[in-house]
Motif scaffolding. Structure first.
Motif, PDB file in Angstrom:
ATOM      1  N   MET A 162       4.395  18.118 -16.393  1.00 24.40           N
ATOM      2  CA  MET A 162       4.218  17.036 -14.839  1.00 24.40           C
ATOM      3  C   MET A 162       3.406  17.820 -14.090  1.00 24.40           C
ATOM      4  O   MET A 162       2.825  17.151 -13.007  1.00 24.40           O
ATOM      5  CB  MET A 162       5.293  16.575 -14.447  1.00 24.40           C
ATOM      6  CG  MET A 162       5.454  15.175 -13.538  1.00 24.40           C
ATOM      7  SD  MET A 162       4.462  13.533 -14.177  1.00 24.40           S
ATOM      8  CE  MET A 162       5.745  13.591 -15.819  1.00 24.40           C
ATOM      9  N   SER A 163       3.625  18.522 -13.428  1.00 19.21           N
ATOM     10  CA  SER A 163       2.457  19.313 -12.044  1.00 19.21           C
ATOM     11  C   SER A 163       1.367  19.251 -12.453  1.00 19.21           C
ATOM     12  O   SER A 163       0.773  19.779 -11.922  1.00 19.21           O
ATOM     13  CB  SER A 163       2.755  21.169 -11.786  1.00 19.21           C
ATOM     14  OG  SER A 163       2.740  21.858 -13.154  1.00 19.21           O
TER      15      SER A 163
ATOM     16  N   TRP B 147       9.839  10.044 -15.897  1.00 18.00           N
ATOM     17  CA  TRP B 147       8.885  10.347 -15.783  1.00 18.00           C
ATOM     18  C   TRP B 147       7.855   9.633 -15.962  1.00 18.00           C
ATOM     19  O   TRP B 147       6.235   9.781 -15.668  1.00 18.00           O
ATOM     20  CB  TRP B 147       8.730  11.836 -16.578  1.00 18.00           C
ATOM     21  CG  TRP B 147       9.496  13.071 -15.651  1.00 18.00           C
ATOM     22  CD1 TRP B 147      11.118  13.106 -16.485  1.00 18.00           C
ATOM     23  CD2 TRP B 147       9.943  13.593 -14.736  1.00 18.00           C
ATOM     24  NE1 TRP B 147      11.793  13.657 -15.501  1.00 18.00           N
ATOM     25  CE2 TRP B 147      10.864  14.663 -14.372  1.00 18.00           C
ATOM     26  CE3 TRP B 147       9.242  13.399 -13.696  1.00 18.00           C
ATOM     27  CZ2 TRP B 147      11.818  15.353 -13.366  1.00 18.00           C
ATOM     28  CZ3 TRP B 147       9.241  14.523 -12.477  1.00 18.00           C
ATOM     29  CH2 TRP B 147      10.554  14.913 -12.530  1.00 18.00           C
ATOM     30  N   THR B 148       7.668   8.977 -16.505  1.00 23.29           N
ATOM     31  CA  THR B 148       5.935   7.888 -16.993  1.00 23.29           C
ATOM     32  C   THR B 148       5.943   7.089 -16.102  1.00 23.29           C
ATOM     33  O   THR B 148       4.760   7.368 -15.296  1.00 23.29           O
ATOM     34  CB  THR B 148       6.499   6.829 -18.541  1.00 23.29           C
ATOM     35  OG1 THR B 148       6.851   7.907 -19.454  1.00 23.29           O
ATOM     36  CG2 THR B 148       5.429   6.361 -17.975  1.00 23.29           C
ATOM     37  N   PRO B 149       6.869   6.249 -15.062  1.00 21.23           N
ATOM     38  CA  PRO B 149       6.423   6.055 -14.005  1.00 21.23           C
ATOM     39  C   PRO B 149       6.030   7.234 -12.589  1.00 21.23           C
ATOM     40  O   PRO B 149       4.740   6.514 -12.100  1.00 21.23           O
ATOM     41  CB  PRO B 149       7.625   4.986 -12.966  1.00 21.23           C
ATOM     42  CG  PRO B 149       9.047   6.030 -14.244  1.00 21.23           C
ATOM     43  CD  PRO B 149       8.542   5.831 -15.564  1.00 21.23           C
ATOM     44  N   ILE B 150       6.621   8.244 -12.914  1.00 20.06           N
ATOM     45  CA  ILE B 150       6.293   9.291 -12.093  1.00 20.06           C
ATOM     46  C   ILE B 150       4.570   9.742 -11.507  1.00 20.06           C
ATOM     47  O   ILE B 150       4.517  10.254 -11.380  1.00 20.06           O
ATOM     48  CB  ILE B 150       7.063  10.103 -11.711  1.00 20.06           C
ATOM     49  CG1 ILE B 150       8.640   9.710 -10.951  1.00 20.06           C
ATOM     50  CG2 ILE B 150       6.879  11.414 -11.035  1.00 20.06           C
ATOM     51  CD1 ILE B 150       9.741  11.513 -11.254  1.00 20.06           C
ATOM     52  N   SER B 151       4.892   9.842 -13.376  1.00 19.59           N
ATOM     53  CA  SER B 151       3.443  10.494 -13.539  1.00 19.59           C
ATOM     54  C   SER B 151       2.377   9.442 -13.072  1.00 19.59           C
ATOM     55  O   SER B 151       1.532   9.928 -12.494  1.00 19.59           O
ATOM     56  CB  SER B 151       3.110  10.669 -15.466  1.00 19.59           C
ATOM     57  OG  SER B 151       3.149   9.580 -15.648  1.00 19.59           O
TER      58      SER B 151
ATOM     59  N   GLY C 207       2.969   7.550 -10.401  1.00 19.75           N
ATOM     60  CA  GLY C 207       2.483   7.688  -8.915  1.00 19.75           C
ATOM     61  C   GLY C 207       1.962   8.821  -8.433  1.00 19.75           C
ATOM     62  O   GLY C 207       1.469   8.641  -8.047  1.00 19.75           O
ATOM     63  N   LEU C 208       1.816   9.923  -9.098  1.00 22.53           N
ATOM     64  CA  LEU C 208       1.285  10.933  -8.697  1.00 22.53           C
ATOM     65  C   LEU C 208      -0.029  11.084  -8.658  1.00 22.53           C
ATOM     66  O   LEU C 208      -0.627  11.126  -8.186  1.00 22.53           O
ATOM     67  CB  LEU C 208       2.081  12.119  -9.567  1.00 22.53           C
ATOM     68  CG  LEU C 208       3.242  12.813  -9.085  1.00 22.53           C
ATOM     69  CD1 LEU C 208       3.385  13.523 -10.271  1.00 22.53           C
ATOM     70  CD2 LEU C 208       3.215  13.112  -7.781  1.00 22.53           C
TER      71      LEU C 208
ATOM     72  N   ALA D 222      -0.765  10.249   0.636  1.00 23.51           N
ATOM     73  CA  ALA D 222       0.349  10.580   1.855  1.00 23.51           C
ATOM     74  C   ALA D 222       1.966   9.892   0.758  1.00 23.51           C
ATOM     75  O   ALA D 222       3.516  10.867   1.643  1.00 23.51           O
ATOM     76  CB  ALA D 222       0.527   9.543   3.167  1.00 23.51           C
ATOM     77  N   LEU D 223       1.529   8.756  -0.236  1.00 18.62           N
ATOM     78  CA  LEU D 223       2.767   9.037  -0.558  1.00 18.62           C
ATOM     79  C   LEU D 223       3.622   9.620  -1.921  1.00 18.62           C
ATOM     80  O   LEU D 223       4.180   9.288  -2.537  1.00 18.62           O
ATOM     81  CB  LEU D 223       2.767   7.154  -0.671  1.00 18.62           C
ATOM     82  CG  LEU D 223       2.440   6.527  -0.330  1.00 18.62           C
ATOM     83  CD1 LEU D 223       2.093   5.229  -0.561  1.00 18.62           C
ATOM     84  CD2 LEU D 223       4.056   5.672   0.808  1.00 18.62           C
ATOM     85  N   SER D 224       2.342  10.014  -3.090  1.00 22.52           N
ATOM     86  CA  SER D 224       2.750  10.828  -3.742  1.00 22.52           C
ATOM     87  C   SER D 224       3.228  12.193  -3.161  1.00 22.52           C
ATOM     88  O   SER D 224       3.761  12.900  -3.727  1.00 22.52           O
ATOM     89  CB  SER D 224       1.253  10.845  -4.565  1.00 22.52           C
ATOM     90  OG  SER D 224       0.093  12.188  -3.824  1.00 22.52           O
ATOM     91  N   SER D 225       3.055  12.692  -2.017  1.00 24.54           N
ATOM     92  CA  SER D 225       3.919  14.081  -1.615  1.00 24.54           C
ATOM     93  C   SER D 225       4.711  14.456  -1.620  1.00 24.54           C
ATOM     94  O   SER D 225       5.765  14.609  -1.823  1.00 24.54           O
ATOM     95  CB  SER D 225       2.492  14.742  -0.456  1.00 24.54           C
ATOM     96  OG  SER D 225       3.196  13.710   0.724  1.00 24.54           O
TER      97      SER D 225
END
Length: 246
Positions: free
Chosen positions: A140-141, A227-231, A233-234, A240-243
């Motif tokens: 994910m990183s 992790w799918t929605p987080i991926s 989002g990133l 400012a939001l993804s951090s």
């Protein structure tokens, strides 16, 4: 399509060991490679009652000249090769410029240069037989650069994902398939000490990875939730939001 003969690197512990156990339970033939031959030998002894066949080999992926030799030998012992899971990885790292360059360089050498050596060896076999499934265990990183001690690790996994994407485009109209996995926080030695409510136990994480591999998905964040929605989002949210997700 059933992929019967599978090489897994970094198989002596963590996600590699977990995937070896899961595929053994499904009766596959396994070629297991890692630096710790004693642990591989012990693991092979446990798996042979379930797996159709288990071959093992000592492998340090940073010794890039040895990688194709090991892959060819394991493929010969298995009587062919259907799938390679490029999993061997290192989680060392330190904030860049703090006097610990060696740890960051070693991470890049293992996770990117070593991975490329594995990809070269696997694709050489797959191109000759015009068939195969290449699986790259990214992270994910890889989706967005991580700060501090994770910076080099994140860069190495981003490079690995890019290699996979390039091969997917090249192999799109061929029988050779390429999967890029993006695991989130799964309980392994690499994630030991990480404190987060999003940590997934090893068994659940491994099952999600194997399910994505068997489905031969092009890209899979695992486990899918959260992790799918987080991926996404990133990848797409403003800095400012993804951090806040890192």
């Amino acid at each position: 399509m059933l992929r019967e003969k599978i090489i897994i690197t970094g198989a002596s512990s963590g996600l590699g060991e977990g995937m070896a156990r899961e595929f053994a339970a499904r009766g596959r033939s396994l070629g297991l490679a890692a630096r710790r031959l004693d642990r591989l030998d012990e693991l092979a002894g446990e798996l042979r009652s379930q797996a159709k066949q288990v071959a093992i080999s000592k492998l340090d992926v940073t010794n890039v000249e040895s990688v194709p030799v090991v892959f060819d030998a394991l493929a010969d012992e298995l009587g062919g090769l259907d799938r390679v899971i490029v999993n061997a990885g290192l989680g060392k790292g330190a904030p860049i410029g703090t006097g610990h360059a060696a740890a960051n360089i070693e991470t890049i050498e293992t996770n990117l240069v070593g991975a490329l050596a594995q990809i070269e060896a696997a694709m050489s076999i797959f191109r000759k037989q015009n068939a195969g499934h290449l699986v790259l265990v990214s992270s994910m990183s890889a989706v967005r650069g991580m700060p501090k001690a994770q910076a080099a690790y994140s860069a190495s996994k981003a490079g690995l994902s890019a290699l996979g994407q390039g091969l997917q485009a090249e192999m799109a109209r061929t029988p050779i398939k390429v999967t890029v996995l993006l695991p989130g926080y799964i309980e392994t030695d690499i994630n030991r000490g990480v404190k987060t409510s999003m940590m997934t136990d090893t068994d659940t994480g491994v099952k999600a990875m194997v399910a994505a591999i068997e489905a031969e998905r092009t890209r899979a964040a695992v486990p899918s939730w959260p992790w799918t929605p987080i991926s996404w989002g990133l990848k797409f949210l403003p800095d400012a939001l993804s951090s806040k997700l890192i």
